[in-house]
Scaffold this active site. Structure first.
Site, short mmCIF file in Angstrom:
data_model
loop_
_atom_site.label_atom_id
_atom_site.label_comp_id
_atom_site.label_asym_id
_atom_site.label_seq_id
_atom_site.Cartn_x
_atom_site.Cartn_y
_atom_site.Cartn_z
N HIS A 139 1.51 -1.07 -0.46
CA HIS A 139 0.59 -0.03 -0.40
C HIS A 139 0.89 1.43 0.17
CE1 HIS A 139 -2.32 -3.05 2.30
NE2 HIS A 139 -2.79 -2.47 1.69
N GLU A 160 -3.87 -2.94 -4.95
CA GLU A 160 -4.59 -3.69 -5.13
C GLU A 160 -5.92 -2.02 -4.54
OE1 GLU A 160 -6.09 -3.25 -1.86
OE2 GLU A 160 -4.68 -4.57 -0.26
#
Length: 338
Positions: free
Chosen positions: A253, A291
């Site tokens: 992330h 993601e």
């Protein structure tokens, strides 16, 4: 072929690799100690390196220095073809030099092999070689993870930017106010949705620090913190059930907090550095995943430029996400680190 024409490459240990040109010759030296002198020419296979002389007392160091300078100055070059180099067994075992597939005894160095060697860029003990012991939690089998590193883990001089790019582990006390400021910025909160108070963020970061499956890093340019990276082992993460995860896959992330360090040219430095560190840290890592929210087109485009593939879109409980995946083979085959 792109050339950066960089004559000075600082090394993380404080020394400097220098290159001087005289007529058609290049001499690479560590500080004032000459290591190798060669001529360059371009062939269909890559750059031809005709060795004129080198420091025979440490052939491996001489070849490594020449490879580093050449691949940093020619990041699009995928292969060096050596002429006049008789490789010692130790050099061949290092992977810096390998026989070509041709039947003419030609020796070559590939960009793929060079950047996979840990070199001086990994700054702490890596996860490599940590014994595999399979454990189970919540019905998921995964390897017991090694203790987390502390301090600086990666440092490399980016010849394209003329700046150091480094990664260090997050210090909850020292970085709390910075993390809080970044998370409460509207452009960050739009995608992270983690705005909150100092105490809320302290509790959140302390929980992450205690979680063995993730590692929080602070990215720095010339030692100035600019971003926060939450890295994790994918197998036991929430993303694990959404694809065929391997034992050593990792995920990322990413958050850039400082506006003056935004822009494609900066992403082209820190994103490959982050991926490079994770692949070097654990040679058994075959894939890195991410993601982002499926409508975060800017981040998805940045990931694709580094070699991530958009496998599918899927529904997390909290968002519609794009499954992005980057294999070790693809990254090192295509990487243009410099």
């Amino acid at each position: 072929m792109q050339s950066l024409n960089t004559n000075v490459l600082p090394l993380p240990d404080g020394q400097t690799l220098r290159a001087t040109r005289s007529d058609d010759r290049v001499t690479v030296a560590l500080e004032s100690q000459p290591l190798m002198q060669f001529r360059l020419s371009t062939t269909e296979l890559g750059l031809a390196v005709s060795v004129l002389e080198y420091d025979a007392s440490d052939q491996r160091q001489a070849v490594w220095a020449a490879c580093y300078w050449l691949f940093a100055n020619h990041p699009e070059c995928s292969k060096l073809v050596w002429e006049g180099l008789e490789a010692a067994p130790e050099l061949l075992r290092s992977g810096l030099v390998a026989p070509s597939s041709a039947a003419d005894d030609t020796l070559q160095s590939s960009r793929t092999q060079f950047w996979q060697a840990a070199g001086p860029w990994v700054r702490t003990e890596s996860s490599a070689g940590y014994p595999q012991v399979i454990v189970m939690n919540n019905g998921v089998r995964f390897p017991q993870r090694p203790p987390k590193p502390i301090g600086e883990v990666y440092r490399r001089y980016d010849a394209r930017l003329g700046s150091w790019i480094s990664l260090r582990t997050l210090d909850v006390d020292a970085d709390l106010e910075r993390f809080n400021r970044w998370q409460n910025m509207p452009r960050v909160e739009e995608f992270w949705e983690e705005g909150g108070s100092l105490e809320e963020h302290r509790t959140h970061l302390q929980a992450l620090a205690a979680d063995p499956h993730c590692l929080q890093l602070i990215g720095c340019f010339d030692d100035e913190p600019f971003g926060f990276f939450d890295t994790y082992w994918a197998r036991e993460d929430r993303i694990g059930p959404y694809y065929e995860s391997d034992h050593y896959d990792r995920g990322i992330h990413m958050l850039v907090g400082e506006d003056h360090h935004r822009g494609p040219h900066k992403v082209a430095s820190w994103l490959p550095a982050l991926v490079h560190y994770l692949f070097l840290d654990e040679p058994r890592t075959r894939t890195i995943v991410s993601e982002p929210r499926s409508d975060n087109d800017r981040m998805i485009n940045h990931l694709q430029r580094v070699g991530f593939h958009r496998q599918k879109d899927f529904d997390f409980p909290h968002k519609r996400a794009a499954m992005m995946a980057l294999t070790r083979e693809c990254f090192f085959d295509r990487c243009t680190i410099c």
